[in-house]
Motif scaffolding. Structure first.
Motif, short mmCIF file in Angstrom:
data_model
loop_
_atom_site.label_atom_id
_atom_site.label_comp_id
_atom_site.label_asym_id
_atom_site.label_seq_id
_atom_site.Cartn_x
_atom_site.Cartn_y
_atom_site.Cartn_z
N ILE A 9 0.87 -1.18 0.00
CA ILE A 9 0.00 0.00 0.00
C ILE A 9 0.90 1.21 0.00
CG2 ILE A 9 -1.72 1.30 1.29
CD1 ILE A 9 -2.42 -1.13 2.78
N THR A 11 0.53 5.27 0.32
CA THR A 11 -0.27 6.49 0.47
C THR A 11 0.51 7.67 -0.11
OG1 THR A 11 0.49 7.27 2.65
CG2 THR A 11 -1.20 5.53 2.64
N ILE A 33 -1.06 -1.05 -4.27
CA ILE A 33 -2.39 -0.51 -3.97
C ILE A 33 -2.15 0.98 -3.72
CG2 ILE A 33 -4.32 -0.51 -2.34
CD1 ILE A 33 -3.56 -3.49 -1.77
N ALA A 35 -2.95 4.91 -3.00
CA ALA A 35 -3.91 5.73 -2.25
C ALA A 35 -3.58 7.21 -2.44
CB ALA A 35 -3.88 5.38 -0.76
N CYS A 58 -7.23 3.46 -4.46
CA CYS A 58 -8.24 3.85 -3.45
C CYS A 58 -8.19 5.36 -3.28
CB CYS A 58 -7.95 3.19 -2.12
SG CYS A 58 -8.03 1.41 -2.18
N LEU A 71 -9.23 1.20 2.70
CA LEU A 71 -7.85 0.89 2.27
C LEU A 71 -7.36 -0.40 2.92
CD1 LEU A 71 -5.48 1.85 0.56
CD2 LEU A 71 -4.78 3.35 2.43
N ALA A 75 -6.15 -3.89 1.28
CA ALA A 75 -4.87 -4.51 1.66
C ALA A 75 -5.05 -5.99 1.98
CB ALA A 75 -4.30 -3.80 2.88
N ALA A 80 -1.55 -7.66 1.13
CA ALA A 80 -0.45 -6.70 1.29
C ALA A 80 0.44 -7.08 2.47
CB ALA A 80 -1.00 -5.29 1.50
N LEU A 83 3.20 -1.56 4.13
CA LEU A 83 2.45 -0.29 4.20
C LEU A 83 3.46 0.85 4.15
CD1 LEU A 83 0.08 1.67 4.86
CD2 LEU A 83 0.50 1.17 7.29
#
Ligand SMILES: NC(=O)c1ccc[n+]([C@@H]2O[C@H](COP(=O)([O-])OP(=O)(O)OC[C@H]3O[C@@H](n4cnc5c(N)ncnc54)[C@H](OP(=O)(O)O)[C@@H]3O)[C@@H](O)[C@H]2O)c1
Length: 265
Positions: A9, A11, A33, A35, A58, A71, A75, A80, A83
């Motif tokens: 993930i 962000t 993933i 974000a 996301c 989120l 995950a 996932a 992070l």
């Protein structure tokens, strides 16, 4: 940590450092993933990455608990194991001139949201054979700088969180990695910040350099990584003899204030 084939993930994915990092990780065989707040910018980024490297995007404000939950669902669905808390914001200026709502937003975005997201995802990460949490701080997370009082507070907090959590999780599968970039050429820094850096002779890294340093720290499972000299030296000096740094920064203060003061005044 072996990155190839891992699901991560990210962000702040559509930002300056985030998009460089997404490209670096995708090239290393990581499934992402993504974000960010806006689906259009996430779609634009996905189109630039190798096909198959994006599991999901996301979109949403990460200070919202429901966005954090969705989120975390993504995950778990994607398996996932990494992070990366990269999302962040800044507000260069004098504290007495800052809007209290901006102060609250900065602390929530840079500190509370990463802590909440980490806490929500931790049970899933603890079930993995090996996992990682990467927190992206700043040089100003170890050296309080005039014009950045609230930003420094948020990044000092993130550094403390990372250090304590790394020690708390040291007997399990989750590695905690903290990376602190120095000034980086992204849209986070308004023109006044770049002009100040130029006048003071402070270097600004390209986001690709920072992305490569983050990936290297992840591969080495490095608990703490600073980026760039002399910033690493002054961060260390500030821990040992802060009065020396007080004196150096007081000499820079008139210049910093000239750029930090609101232009309308
Ligand atoms: N640039 C520097 O000089 C520098 C130096 C040291 C450390 N850092 C740190 O590096 C990280 C990335 O910075 P950057 O330079 O790449 O900045 P950036 O280009 O402004 O990117 C920041 C990203 O964070 C996202 N974001 C901000 N608030 C959010 C929220 N409430 N919810 C969800 N996403 C949010 C933004 O999303 P949107 O795309 O939706 O706007 C953007 O993608 C930050 O943590 C920053 O503190 C930066």
């Amino acid at each position: 940590m072996r990155l190839e084939g891992a699901t991560c993930i990210l962000t702040g994915a559509a930002g300056g450092i985030g998009s460089a990092l997404a490209k670096n990780l995708a090239a290393a065989g990581v499934r992402l993933i993504l974000a960010g707040r806006h689906s259009e910018t996430l779609e634009g980024l996905s189109a630039d990455l190798s096909p198959g490297s994006i599991l999901e995007s996301c979109a949403g404000d990460l200070t919202d608990g429901l966005v954090q939950e969705s989120l975390c669902h993504a995950a778990r669905r994607g398996g996932a194991t990494i992070l990366i808390n990269l999302c962040g914001c800044n507000a260069f200026g004098l504290l007495q001139e800052q809007d209290p709502e901006d102060v609250q937003r900065l602390i929530t975005t840079n500190l509370t949201a990463p802590i909440q997201l980490t806490q929500k995802l931790l049970p899933h990460l603890l079930e993995q054979p090996v996992a990682m949490i990467v927190n992206v701080g700043s040089t100003f997370g170890a050296l309080g700088y005039p014009g950045y009082a609230v930003y420094s507070a948020s990044k000092f907090g993130l550094r403390g969180f990372s250090e304590a959590l790394a020690r708390e999780l040291a007997d399990g599968p989750v590695n905690v990695v903290y990376v602190s970039p120095r000034a980086t050429r992204t849209s986070m820094n308004p023109a006044a910040v770049s002009a100040l850096n130029a006048e003071l002779g402070n270097a600004e890294d390209e986001p690709e350099i920072v992305a490569a340093a983050i990936v290297s720290a992840m591969r080495r499972r490095a608990r703490r990584t600073g980026i760039g000299w002399p910033e690493k030296f002054f961060s260390g000096l500030n821990q040992l003899v802060p009065a020396v740094v007080d004196r150096a920064l007081s000499r820079q203060l008139p210049t910093i204030k000239r750029f930090a003061v609101k232009q309308s005044q």
